[in-house]
Design an enzyme around this catalytic site. Structure first.
Site, short mmCIF file in Angstrom:
data_model
loop_
_atom_site.label_atom_id
_atom_site.label_comp_id
_atom_site.label_asym_id
_atom_site.label_seq_id
_atom_site.Cartn_x
_atom_site.Cartn_y
_atom_site.Cartn_z
N LYS A 52 6.24 4.69 2.87
CA LYS A 52 5.69 5.81 3.63
C LYS A 52 6.59 6.15 4.82
O LYS A 52 6.85 7.32 5.11
CB LYS A 52 4.26 5.48 4.10
CG LYS A 52 3.26 5.57 2.95
CD LYS A 52 1.93 4.89 3.24
CE LYS A 52 1.07 4.90 1.98
NZ LYS A 52 -0.16 4.14 2.08
N GLN A 96 -3.57 1.27 6.34
CA GLN A 96 -3.25 0.77 5.00
C GLN A 96 -4.38 -0.12 4.49
O GLN A 96 -4.75 -1.09 5.15
CB GLN A 96 -1.92 0.01 5.04
CG GLN A 96 -1.43 -0.48 3.70
CD GLN A 96 -1.12 0.66 2.72
OE1 GLN A 96 -0.53 1.67 3.08
NE2 GLN A 96 -1.52 0.48 1.48
N ASP A 119 -5.11 10.68 4.69
CA ASP A 119 -5.45 10.01 3.43
C ASP A 119 -6.56 10.75 2.69
O ASP A 119 -6.76 10.53 1.50
CB ASP A 119 -5.93 8.56 3.72
CG ASP A 119 -4.88 7.53 3.34
OD1 ASP A 119 -4.01 7.84 2.50
OD2 ASP A 119 -4.93 6.41 3.88
#
Length: 279
Positions: A52, A96, A119
């Site tokens: 990422k 995460q 997200d």
């Protein structure tokens, strides 16, 4: 012989487009930064976080990295998220997953500002998708839509079967396919006659989480097969939820594992980060 849907190639195209968009936004004085938080040192999570950060660098947006010890308390994590919610220099916040067992995942997701929820997991983002309003869309399902569209797969009016009803893939995937006017069936662990239902699908999306569970018998002749699963064996070899060598001769198009859906998830995360800059 099925045509391979090349996620690596399509994700690279998307990142190139985003790179140009970011360069233009910077000319207009708009900068972007993604804050990535990882609690503990799970090896798979560390790889995802690295990828990422690399993707941010590639398209030209900043990234802030918070690598917190396994012993971090839920309160400490919530305090950090609250600070990042207030930080105008940060456009996107990503925690995460999975987080350690002593931290409640739902509480953490709910703490992220919906305006920075790149997200697409926040209840407000999911609610917006449900009623067809603008909001961030979960990256893997959004990536699958891009794979289909950029491979010229007709979705409108097609019979789509999704195997799996998770909040991250199955449910948002169904909503996105509905938005594209597909006729959608969601199947799961309690579904009866699964094989029969799957074998009627024009587009079959496997997100069941079981290695090579979907054999050739589940697949209609000339169906489009999207494999969301990722499993690593003792020799580090990757495979998906679909038994590829049985599915490939029957399908008209198929995603490989690796190199299919996986690269699209990060590409769509970058897309959401650019969206956050614009908003």
């Amino acid at each position: 012989m099925a045509q391979i849907i090349d996620g690596k190639k399509i994700s690279a195209e998307i990142k190139e487009e985003l790179k140009e968009q970011v360069a233009q936004l910077k000319k207009d004085g708009i900068e972007g930064t993604l804050a990535v938080i990882q609690v503990g040192d799970d090896p798979a999570s560390s790889v995802y976080v690295r990828n990422k950060k690399k993707a941010c660098e590639y398209i030209g947006i900043g990234s802030k990295s918070y690598e917190l010890p396994e012993t971090t308390t839920q309160t400490e994590l919530l305090d950090l998220i609250a600070d990042l919610n207030q930080d105008d220099a940060v456009n996107g916040i990503l925690v995460q997953l999975p987080v350690p067992a002593h931290i409640d995942e739902k509480t953490i997701i709910n703490a992220i500002s919906p305006a920075k929820d790149v997200d697409g997991f926040h209840p407000e983002s999911v609610g917006a998708l449900t009623i067809g309003q603008k909001g961030f869309v979960s990256c893997t399902p959004a990536g699958i839509i891009e794979l289909l569209k950029r491979s010229n797969v007709e979705i409108d009016g097609k019979n789509c079967v999704i195997i799996g009803r998770s909040n991250i893939v199955g449910k948002p995937m169904a909503l996105l396919m509905l938005r594209e006017n597909a006729t959608v069936t969601i199947t799961h662990s309690h579904t009866q006659n699964l094989k029969e239902i799957c074998s009627r699908a024009d587009i079959l999306i496997a997100a069941v989480g079981k290695k090579e569970f979907i054999t050739g018998e589940y697949i209609k002749e000339n169906a489009v097969v999207i494999d969301v699963g990722i499993h690593r064996d003792e020799n580090n070899k990757l495979s998906g939820d679909v038994k590829y060598d049985e599915a490939e001769p029957k399908a008209s198009m198929i995603t490989p594992v690796p190199g299919g859906v996986g690269p699209m998830t990060i590409a769509m995360l970058m897309h959401n980060c650019v969206e956050a800059m614009i908003r």
